[in-house]
Design a protein around this motif. Structure first.
Motif, mmCIF file in Angstrom:
data_model
loop_
_atom_site.group_PDB
_atom_site.id
_atom_site.type_symbol
_atom_site.label_atom_id
_atom_site.label_comp_id
_atom_site.label_asym_id
_atom_site.label_seq_id
_atom_site.Cartn_x
_atom_site.Cartn_y
_atom_site.Cartn_z
ATOM 1 N N ALA A 1 0.846 -1.191 0.000
ATOM 2 C CA ALA A 1 0.000 0.000 0.000
ATOM 3 C C ALA A 1 0.883 1.244 0.000
ATOM 4 O O ALA A 1 1.934 1.281 0.647
ATOM 5 C CB ALA A 1 -0.900 0.009 1.225
ATOM 6 N N LYS A 2 0.443 2.269 -0.714
ATOM 7 C CA LYS A 2 1.236 3.488 -0.728
ATOM 8 C C LYS A 2 1.157 4.151 0.647
ATOM 9 O O LYS A 2 0.161 4.001 1.370
ATOM 10 C CB LYS A 2 0.747 4.437 -1.820
ATOM 11 C CG LYS A 2 -0.598 5.082 -1.558
ATOM 12 C CD LYS A 2 -0.958 6.034 -2.683
ATOM 13 C CE LYS A 2 -2.252 6.790 -2.378
ATOM 14 N NZ LYS A 2 -2.622 7.712 -3.470
ATOM 15 N N PRO A 3 2.182 4.893 1.058
ATOM 16 C CA PRO A 3 2.186 5.517 2.384
ATOM 17 C C PRO A 3 0.957 6.408 2.588
ATOM 18 O O PRO A 3 0.643 7.257 1.747
ATOM 19 C CB PRO A 3 3.481 6.348 2.372
ATOM 20 C CG PRO A 3 4.364 5.651 1.378
ATOM 21 C CD PRO A 3 3.439 5.122 0.319
ATOM 22 N N GLY A 4 0.264 6.178 3.680
ATOM 23 C CA GLY A 4 -0.908 6.991 3.999
ATOM 24 C C GLY A 4 -2.137 6.662 3.176
ATOM 25 O O GLY A 4 -3.181 7.303 3.334
ATOM 26 N N GLY A 5 -2.043 5.632 2.323
ATOM 27 C CA GLY A 5 -3.159 5.339 1.434
ATOM 28 C C GLY A 5 -4.084 4.262 1.921
ATOM 29 O O GLY A 5 -5.083 3.950 1.283
ATOM 30 N N TYR A 6 -3.754 3.652 3.075
ATOM 31 C CA TYR A 6 -4.607 2.592 3.602
ATOM 32 C C TYR A 6 -4.532 2.619 5.117
ATOM 33 O O TYR A 6 -3.457 2.753 5.702
ATOM 34 C CB TYR A 6 -4.139 1.228 3.086
ATOM 35 C CG TYR A 6 -4.875 0.070 3.740
ATOM 36 C CD1 TYR A 6 -6.206 -0.197 3.423
ATOM 37 C CD2 TYR A 6 -4.244 -0.732 4.679
ATOM 38 C CE1 TYR A 6 -6.882 -1.246 4.024
ATOM 39 C CE2 TYR A 6 -4.912 -1.793 5.274
ATOM 40 C CZ TYR A 6 -6.231 -2.043 4.948
ATOM 41 O OH TYR A 6 -6.901 -3.076 5.547
ATOM 42 N N ARG A 7 -5.708 2.524 5.745
ATOM 43 C CA ARG A 7 -5.772 2.536 7.207
ATOM 44 C C ARG A 7 -6.743 1.434 7.633
ATOM 45 O O ARG A 7 -7.949 1.646 7.734
ATOM 46 C CB ARG A 7 -6.253 3.901 7.695
ATOM 47 C CG ARG A 7 -6.297 4.052 9.212
ATOM 48 C CD ARG A 7 -6.689 5.475 9.602
ATOM 49 N NE ARG A 7 -7.980 5.839 9.037
ATOM 50 C CZ ARG A 7 -8.212 6.966 8.337
ATOM 51 N NH1 ARG A 7 -7.236 7.811 8.107
ATOM 52 N NH2 ARG A 7 -9.426 7.234 7.867
ATOM 53 N N GLY A 8 -6.218 0.248 7.832
ATOM 54 C CA GLY A 8 -7.073 -0.896 8.152
ATOM 55 C C GLY A 8 -6.932 -1.316 9.599
ATOM 56 O O GLY A 8 -6.335 -0.622 10.419
ATOM 57 N N LEU A 9 -7.507 -2.473 9.920
ATOM 58 C CA LEU A 9 -7.450 -3.021 11.262
ATOM 59 C C LEU A 9 -6.007 -3.342 11.629
ATOM 60 O O LEU A 9 -5.291 -3.991 10.874
ATOM 61 C CB LEU A 9 -8.304 -4.294 11.343
ATOM 62 C CG LEU A 9 -8.333 -5.035 12.679
ATOM 63 C CD1 LEU A 9 -9.000 -4.176 13.748
ATOM 64 C CD2 LEU A 9 -9.062 -6.366 12.534
ATOM 65 N N THR A 10 -5.582 -2.851 12.786
ATOM 66 C CA THR A 10 -4.227 -3.110 13.273
ATOM 67 C C THR A 10 -4.254 -4.279 14.237
ATOM 68 O O THR A 10 -4.971 -4.249 15.242
ATOM 69 C CB THR A 10 -3.655 -1.868 13.976
ATOM 70 O OG1 THR A 10 -3.635 -0.769 13.046
ATOM 71 C CG2 THR A 10 -2.247 -2.131 14.475
ATOM 72 N N LEU A 11 -3.492 -5.302 13.913
ATOM 73 C CA LEU A 11 -3.412 -6.491 14.747
ATOM 74 C C LEU A 11 -1.989 -6.686 15.246
ATOM 75 O O LEU A 11 -1.034 -6.250 14.596
ATOM 76 C CB LEU A 11 -3.837 -7.731 13.953
ATOM 77 C CG LEU A 11 -5.300 -7.834 13.523
ATOM 78 C CD1 LEU A 11 -5.480 -9.022 12.589
ATOM 79 C CD2 LEU A 11 -6.217 -7.955 14.727
#
Length: 400
Positions: free
Chosen positions: A70-80
């Motif tokens: 993913a490009k930097p800052g382009g995806y913010r998903g569930l953090t595990l």
């Protein structure tokens, strides 16, 4: 000729996709196969809607599941935590190929077939408890407890641990926006529990999937501790959530289509094909797991830059009239072969045979037990969870 990326692509309000998803997907699909929308994390993403493009993209090696693409800052998903994040939904070959090969040595057709009788017994016990009441929320009383019991049986979770197990899972399946700490606490609790459970299975193996995964070998290869932990988490989360919603969505679809329900009651042998059509018609997973192009890629005549988020709309593909005749009609006699509800290509759902078996048994037992089963509220009073990622009812009130 492929078109270039639009300078100011139109955004679609995610609320629209929750309120009336198939109408929105249909409008987008007819306007073109690929559109720029606000994704599941609120950031811009590319939504693919046409059946042919979705199916091809599901098996395109240029579309990576690895979040590092993913490009930097382009995806913010569930953090595990790392011990839960190293799972098949975040991997590409060769790591994906290696782990999937090891898992298939343990998660065999024989193991799934061996669950048939436990599934049937669990379904009958839940229906026994419901029967005297005359009415129930079918999600809370049946569709949810059945799969979690089966998953616990599969993984070897002791009966006394199952109430905690279900509460943690529910906190992740239906997170409370006002209490984000509950989901974080559930993740920590599950990690702690699986770490202990794996140690117990290593010390005293049993006839369950976790023990088999610990023991599995392929030449000198074996699963690491983090891989075992993340696989247990994935089997729990995907196997529970998707099956709950498939049973719930299928039941409400049948109750809203009395002619189709009558046909299934008249010929219970239709149940196998019926489950396939119900999964196509209103499946629990509107969007496949997000993907990231490893290079600029053209989908449906639109150039999608490397690193951007791509969402493949299974729901839109399943209502594409170029693939399914009269797709907005539920038809249990339809040949629904080719639906994508369980994926396609190398990421095809490992648990597909179990999901099918659970749903077939759950629906057959329910319809056999309650000939007068009906919705206990007007259809327009049913409420869907406000999520682009999941197509699921908050409750399914029924009477019988």
């Amino acid at each position: 000729m492929p078109t270039s990326t639009p300078a100011q692509p139109p955004l679609v309000d995610p609320a629209e996709l929750v309120a009336d998803p198939y109408a929105v997907y249909g409008r987008l699909r007819e306007a073109g196969s690929v559109h720029r929308i606000a994704g599941t994390d609120g950031l811009p993403a590319w939504l693919v809607t046409g059946y042919d493009d979705v199916r091809q993209a599901l098996s395109d090696p240029r579309l990576s599941l690895d979040k590092r693409h993913a490009k930097p800052g382009g995806y913010r998903g569930l953090t595990l935590p790392p011990a839960l994040d190293a799972n098949l939904l975040n991997m590409d070959p060769p790591d994906h190929t290696r782990i999937r090969r090891l898992v298939t040595h343990a998660f065999t057709p024989r193991r799934v077939t061996g669950l048939r009788e436990p599934i049937r017994r669990t379904a009958e016990a839940l229906l026994d408890a419901m029967a005297p009441l005359g009415r129930a929320d079918l999600i809370a009383a049946y569709a949810a407890p059945l799969p979690i019991t089966v998953i616990c049986e599969l993984l070897g979770v002791a009966p006394q641990d199952r109430p905690d197990f279900r509460s943690w899972t529910d906190a992740l399946v239906a997170p409370d926006p006002a209490r984000p700490d509950r989901a974080r606490d559930a993740v920590r609790s599950l990690l702690t529990y699986f770490t202990r459970l794996l140690a117990d299975k290593r010390a005293a193996p049993a006839d369950d999937l976790l023990s088999a995964l610990i023991a599995v070998r392929d030449d000198e290869d074996r699963l690491s501790e983090d891989e075992l932990t993340s696989l247990a988490f994935l089997i729990l989360f995907a196997g529970y959530e998707n099956t709950v919603h498939l049973i719930g969505n299928a039941t409400q679809a049948l109750l809203r289509h009395p002619g189709q329900l009558a046909a299934l009651r008249a010929d219970p042998g239709l149940i196998g094909g019926a489950v396939e059509e119900l999964a196509r018609y209103d499946g629990p997973v509107p969007l496949a797991i997000r993907r990231f192009p490893v290079e600029d890629i053209t989908i449906g005549g639109v150039t999608v830059p490397a690193g951007e988020t791509v969402l493949l709309s299974l729901a839109a593909a399943h209502r594409d009239p170029r693939r399914f005749t009269d797709p907005d009609r539920l038809d249990l006699g339809r040949d629904a072969t080719g639906h994508l509800a369980l994926g396609h290509g190398i990421h095809y759902c490992l648990g597909a045979p179990l999901a099918r078996l659970e749903t077939e048994i759950a629906l057959a037992a329910l319809l056999d037990r309650f000939p007068g089963l009906a919705l206990d509220v007007p259809p327009d009073a049913l409420r869907w969870r406000p999520s682009m990622r999941s197509r699921s009812l908050q409750a399914l009130p029924v009477r019988f």
